[in-house]
Design an enzyme around this catalytic site. Sequence first.
Site, PDB file in Angstrom:
ATOM      1  N   SER A  23     -21.776  34.069  14.392  1.00 27.15           N
ATOM      2  CA  SER A  23     -20.538  33.860  13.632  1.00 27.15           C
ATOM      3  C   SER A  23     -20.598  34.545  12.278  1.00 27.15           C
ATOM      4  O   SER A  23     -19.580  34.997  11.754  1.00 27.15           O
ATOM      5  CB  SER A  23     -20.294  32.363  13.414  1.00 27.15           C
ATOM      6  N   HIS A  71     -16.227  26.881   8.213  1.00 28.09           N
ATOM      7  CA  HIS A  71     -16.621  28.024   9.041  1.00 28.09           C
ATOM      8  C   HIS A  71     -15.705  29.223   8.814  1.00 28.09           C
ATOM      9  O   HIS A  71     -16.165  30.353   8.594  1.00 28.09           O
ATOM     10  CB  HIS A  71     -16.610  27.599  10.511  1.00 28.09           C
ATOM     11  N   ASP A 119     -10.134  31.596  13.188  1.00 33.38           N
ATOM     12  CA  ASP A 119     -11.268  30.698  12.960  1.00 33.38           C
ATOM     13  C   ASP A 119     -10.738  29.304  12.624  1.00 33.38           C
ATOM     14  O   ASP A 119      -9.680  28.916  13.120  1.00 33.38           O
ATOM     15  CB  ASP A 119     -12.152  31.266  11.841  1.00 33.38           C
TER      16      ASP A 119
END
EC number: 3.4.21.-
Length: 759
Positions: free
Chosen positions: A539, A229, A153
Site C-alpha cells: 500500500s 490509510h 482508498d
Amino acid sequence: MELSSLIVPNNKKHFVVVFIGLVLIFKIALITAANEKSQIYTVHLGERQHDDPNIVTESHHDILGPLLGSKKASHESMIYSYRHGFSGFAAKLTSSQARELSGHPDVVRVTRSKNMKLKTTRVSDYLGLTSAAPTGLLHETDMGSEAIVGILDSGIWPDSKSFNDNGLGPIPTRWKGKCVSAEAFNASSCNRKLIGAMYYSKGLESKYNGSFNAAEKGEVMSPLDKIGHGTHCASTAVGSFVPDANVLSLAQGTARGSAPRARIASYKVCWNNEECFTPDIVKAIDHAIRDGVDVLSLSLGSEVPVDFEVDRDDFAIAAFHAVMKGIPVVCAGGNDGPEKETISNVAPWLITVAATTMDREYFTPITLGNNITLLGQEGLYIGEEVGFTDLLFYDDVTREDMEAGKATGKILLFFQRANFEDDFAAYAKSKGAVGVIIATQPTDSIDASTVDIAIAYVDNELGMDILLYIQTTKSPIAKISPTKTFVGRPLATKVARFSSRGPNSLSPVILKPDIAAPGSGILAAVPTGGGYDFMSGTSMSTPVVSGIVALLRKKRPDWSPAAIRSALVTTALQTDPSGEPIAAEGSPRKLADPFDYGGGLVNPVKVADPGLVYDMGHDEYVHYLCSAGYDNTSISKLLGEIYTCPTPIPSMLDVNMPSITIPYLSEEITITRTVTNVGPVGSVYKAVIQAPQGINLQVSPETLEFGSNTNKTTFTVKVSTTHRANTDYLFGSLTWADNEGHNVRIPLSVRTRVFNFKI
C-alpha cells in the site's frame, strides 16, 4: 351438489393434471425466488453506446426492467449506473437472475461483487528525486503541478499539512470533479491541492441491507479518512513540502510526496472495517475517468486470485477501460509474501508494485553484560533507557515465580509462539518487568509499542545468541536503549518479507509484479497524533510509483500507460542506489529475482529517457484477450466495436510485455517483441544477452537501427533448453544498449518442463 359434478371426465383429466402441475411449478418458482438471497452483481456492458450519460442509464433500466418485471423494480434493485468511462451497472440480484442476465445479448460479463482489502522524509531522496537539483524529472515537470492523481482508498484528512496549497497555481481547467459536503466534511476543506473529494458507500450499505452503522465502526459517511490509510497514501504520492516531520523525533526531515506539487482527487471506497466493495470501486473509477485524472492509484487488492482475474474481477475490467482511455492504473501487489504465487492485481494493463526496504532503518540497541550490542528491529521504543539489570529467559521462570515478583525490575527474553507480543509485554509489565526482548520472525514492518515498557524485537537467530549468553553466564544482565534512526550505508535494500511474490498464478506468462519501490517504514501523513506515522506494505510502495507516473505523464504526455510501464521496468535498478545487490527476504534469504521485484527498484532518474519502449495499445490488449480465451462477441462488447480474433489464435507469449516469461519450455520456441524508439533519431542498439543457466537464446536481428522514417521495429527471440529434466524457474535478461547510455533491459524467466513421460 351432486357427486358426479366432482368427477372429472376422462377426456379432461390430462388437462387438469397438467394445469395443476404448472401451477405447482409456478408456485415453487415463486417460493424459490423469494427465498433465494439477493447479492450485489456487476453487469459489464463494455464501451458506452451513447455520449449522453442519462441515455446510458436509461439503457441499463431497459435491460434490467424486463428481467425484474418493471422499471420500478429496476430502480429499486440498481445501486449504481456506470455511465461515464464505460457502460454497466451494479444491482441486487439473485443468482438465477444473474445467470439469466448473463445471457442477454448486450452483456459482456456478470460478476458477483467482492470485498477488496487495503493492502516520506527519505523515500524521494533515496530514489534520487532531489528537489534542489536544477535538472531531472522533478525540475522538468514543475514537480507535477499540472498532474492530477486519483487516490481510491479510505478517504482523506484535509487538515493535514501535507495537503497545503502554498505556491500552487489555479486548479487545472480540465478538472471536472468536485468536493462534496457530508458528515464531518465540508467541501470548503478542499483547496488548490486537494481538488476533489467524493465517497462511495452504496455497495457497502447494500451488503448490510441498509443497516451499516458508521458510528459503531468508527466511521463517517463522507470523504473524511478515519483510519489514516488513504491520507498516508495520498501524502506519499503527492504530499506538499512539510519541514520537521517526524514520529517521536524519529525519521526527522522534510516530508513530501513523489510529485509534491501534483493535485489530489480523493475517492473514498474503503471503510474502517477494511471493507472495499467492488461496486463502489468501479463507480469511483467511472467518475475518475470523467473527472480528468492523469493517474489512478489503488493501494488495495483481492485475496490471492483463484479465478481468471480478467474474467471475474470487476475492478480489472473497469481498470481496462481507464487504461484504454490513456489513464495508467497503479496497484498494490499484496502483502502475502514471502510465499510464491501470492501476487494479486495481475491483469497485464495494470502497473503492479512490490515493496522494498530502503537505507533508513530504526534500531533499538540491546547491550549485554559482555559489552556486545545487538540491534533490535521493527519495533519502536521511545522512552528512557533501561540501565543494566538482570536478564531472564521467560521459559526458565515459572508462573509461581512471576506471581511472586521474580520479574520485578528485570528484562525478560521471550520467543514468540503466536501473535501475542503486545499481550506478553503487558503481562510482563504487570508483573514488574522493566523490559522485554521478543524473538520472532521478522516482518519488515515498523510499529510503535502500545505498552509502556522498554521493548525490543530481534529475529530468532539473535534471540538464540541472547539465550546462549544467558545460559553460559552466571549473572546475565542487559540494558535497552531508545530506538535510533540509522541512514545510509551499510544498510542495503531488500525486497520486504511481506511483499507478495510471483509467478502470476492466473496467467504465468505475464510477469508480475512489474516494479518495486520502498514500502517498509514509510513516514507520511495520518489524521491523529503528531500528524505523521510509519506504515508498511505494498500500500505504501504503490503511491511512491503513482507519484512518479504522474511526473511522467507531464514529461511525456504522448506516452501510453503501457509505454510508461515499460519505462519503469526497463530502467529499473537491480542494485540499490549505493550499488549493493538487492536481496529478497524469506526463508532462505536470497538475491531478488523478477518474481520478487519485476524489473527491479524504480529509478526516477532514468525513467523519462528509456531509449526504447515496449508499447501496448488496442491491438496488443485484444491480442491478450484472444489468447486468454475470450470469444469474439465478448471482446466486441468490451471494446464497443466489432472484432474477430485472428486464426490461429495468437500466443500469449507474444503479448508485448517488457519481460519474457516462459513457464513451460520443452522444445524450441520463437517469441516476438516490438520496440518503439523514444530517443534520438538514428539510434542504433545492440543486443546484450544474459541467458538463464542451461537456456539457449538467439536474438534476431542482433542490431536495431532507427532512422527518420523508422521509429518501431520487431525482433524475435529463439529459446531452447539443454536441460533434460524439469527445472525450477531460471532467470536472465535481454538488454538493448546504444552508445548514448541507454540500456533497455527486460527480465527473462524460463522453466523447463519435459513432457515425454512414459507410463
